[in-house]
Design an enzyme around this catalytic site. Sequence first.
Site, short mmCIF file in Angstrom:
data_model
loop_
_atom_site.label_atom_id
_atom_site.label_comp_id
_atom_site.label_asym_id
_atom_site.label_seq_id
_atom_site.Cartn_x
_atom_site.Cartn_y
_atom_site.Cartn_z
N ASN A 10 -8.41 -3.15 -11.90
CA ASN A 10 -7.22 -4.07 -11.21
C ASN A 10 -8.37 -4.65 -9.93
O ASN A 10 -8.40 -4.11 -9.04
CB ASN A 10 -6.12 -3.28 -10.79
CG ASN A 10 -5.18 -4.19 -9.91
OD1 ASN A 10 -5.64 -5.40 -9.60
ND2 ASN A 10 -4.23 -3.41 -9.29
N LYS A 12 -7.26 -7.01 -8.08
CA LYS A 12 -6.35 -7.40 -7.05
C LYS A 12 -6.82 -8.83 -6.47
O LYS A 12 -7.26 -9.63 -7.25
CB LYS A 12 -6.11 -6.32 -5.92
CG LYS A 12 -6.05 -5.04 -6.39
CD LYS A 12 -5.66 -3.85 -5.38
CE LYS A 12 -5.51 -2.57 -6.02
NZ LYS A 12 -5.04 -1.43 -5.12
N HIS A 93 3.19 -3.23 -10.07
CA HIS A 93 1.92 -2.63 -9.17
C HIS A 93 2.86 -2.23 -7.85
O HIS A 93 3.82 -3.28 -7.47
CB HIS A 93 1.14 -3.30 -9.17
CG HIS A 93 -0.08 -2.55 -8.23
ND1 HIS A 93 0.00 -2.31 -6.97
CD2 HIS A 93 -1.04 -2.07 -8.69
CE1 HIS A 93 -1.17 -1.71 -6.63
NE2 HIS A 93 -1.78 -1.43 -7.63
N GLU A 95 1.89 -2.63 -4.93
CA GLU A 95 1.96 -3.57 -3.83
C GLU A 95 3.13 -4.70 -4.09
O GLU A 95 3.26 -5.27 -3.35
CB GLU A 95 0.43 -3.94 -3.92
CG GLU A 95 -0.55 -3.02 -3.30
CD GLU A 95 -1.82 -2.93 -3.87
OE1 GLU A 95 -2.50 -3.94 -4.49
OE2 GLU A 95 -2.65 -1.86 -3.54
N GLU A 163 0.59 5.62 -10.60
CA GLU A 163 -0.06 5.63 -9.21
C GLU A 163 0.52 5.94 -8.00
O GLU A 163 1.44 5.33 -7.46
CB GLU A 163 -0.58 4.00 -9.09
CG GLU A 163 -1.25 3.46 -10.34
CD GLU A 163 -1.92 2.17 -9.84
OE1 GLU A 163 -3.40 2.13 -9.84
OE2 GLU A 163 -1.27 1.24 -9.61
N GLY A 169 -6.29 3.01 -2.52
CA GLY A 169 -7.07 2.53 -1.59
C GLY A 169 -7.47 3.45 -0.40
O GLY A 169 -7.78 3.03 0.59
N SER A 208 -7.48 5.71 -6.29
CA SER A 208 -8.82 6.09 -5.79
C SER A 208 -9.70 6.81 -6.98
O SER A 208 -10.27 7.93 -6.46
CB SER A 208 -8.49 7.17 -4.53
OG SER A 208 -8.01 6.41 -3.43
N GLY A 229 -8.79 0.36 -8.84
CA GLY A 229 -8.94 -0.75 -8.02
C GLY A 229 -10.26 -1.03 -7.45
O GLY A 229 -11.22 -1.69 -8.39
P1 PGA Z 1 -7.55 1.84 -5.96
O1 PGA Z 1 -6.51 1.25 -6.49
O2 PGA Z 1 -8.48 2.56 -7.19
O3 PGA Z 1 -8.51 0.92 -5.03
O4 PGA Z 1 -7.16 3.09 -5.39
C1 PGA Z 1 -5.83 1.46 -7.74
C2 PGA Z 1 -4.70 0.50 -8.08
O5 PGA Z 1 -4.01 0.10 -7.15
O6 PGA Z 1 -4.58 0.12 -9.07
#
Ligand code: PGA
Length: 249
Positions: A10, A12, A93, A95, A163, A169, A208, A229
């Site tokens: 992803n 983003k 997601h 976010e 998640e 992140g 992560s 991500g």
């Molecule tokens: P990250 O994000 O691997 O940067 O923690 C994962 C995601 O939000 O899909």
Amino acid sequence: MARRKLIAGNWKMNGNLAALAELQGIVDAAAANPKVDVAICPPFTLIAPAVAAQPALAIGAQDCHEKASGAHTGNISAAMLSEAGAKLVIVGHSERRADQFESDALVQAKAVAAIGAGLIAIVCVGETEAQRDAGEAIAIVTGQVRGSIPADATAEQLVVAYEPVWAIGTGRTPTVQDVADMHAAIRATLNETLGAAGPAVRILYGGSVKPDNARELLAVNDVDGALVGGASLTAAQFVPIIEGGAAVS
Ligand code: PGA
């Protein structure tokens, strides 16, 4: 039940045309590790160029609108994504749930629209840190699953991604035991909600995932892949995750 692992990136709101050069190494790794499925979800504007550059790679989107067309300025329908060459789409997601106030019902409508347009819907769920600290993680997440997945989806149409919001992140991940417990609870919910299709639906872990923890996380029972991500932005980081998935497949 044998499920093929899916390693999905992803991007983003990151990447540009020049960044599509990273896809070559990812495509090569996908070809070298045929036991796992690989996908990249770049921003909308990069979907068609990514498909043109790498027709063998599954390209996805990060959101779609729940309606097929109409007066929805700035939105994109699932059919438009399909026409651009997308094969899958992330919906719900955390976010978007946080920034765009997306509810379970809206996420479910988006998943229905995605599946109706022939896309695989990756439905995301996950608890906040406060919810985990309060001992509510499993209840929150299984409630999100019930409210966000289409009731008649098949395993070819639906993927669920767990998640934890606090792991995205941050470089922090749940313990292997916590991941195992959550994925088992999600599996039980899928079996209850989807009946015969439940055991075959893939459940990804996200938050992560990095080269150094991917293999351990992907080896957990009922972890059928990863949603990645930051570490999906370069082949150097993403390829070892693909290899980690293949190693435990
Ligand atoms: P990250 O994000 O691997 O940067 O923690 C994962 C995601 O939000 O899909």
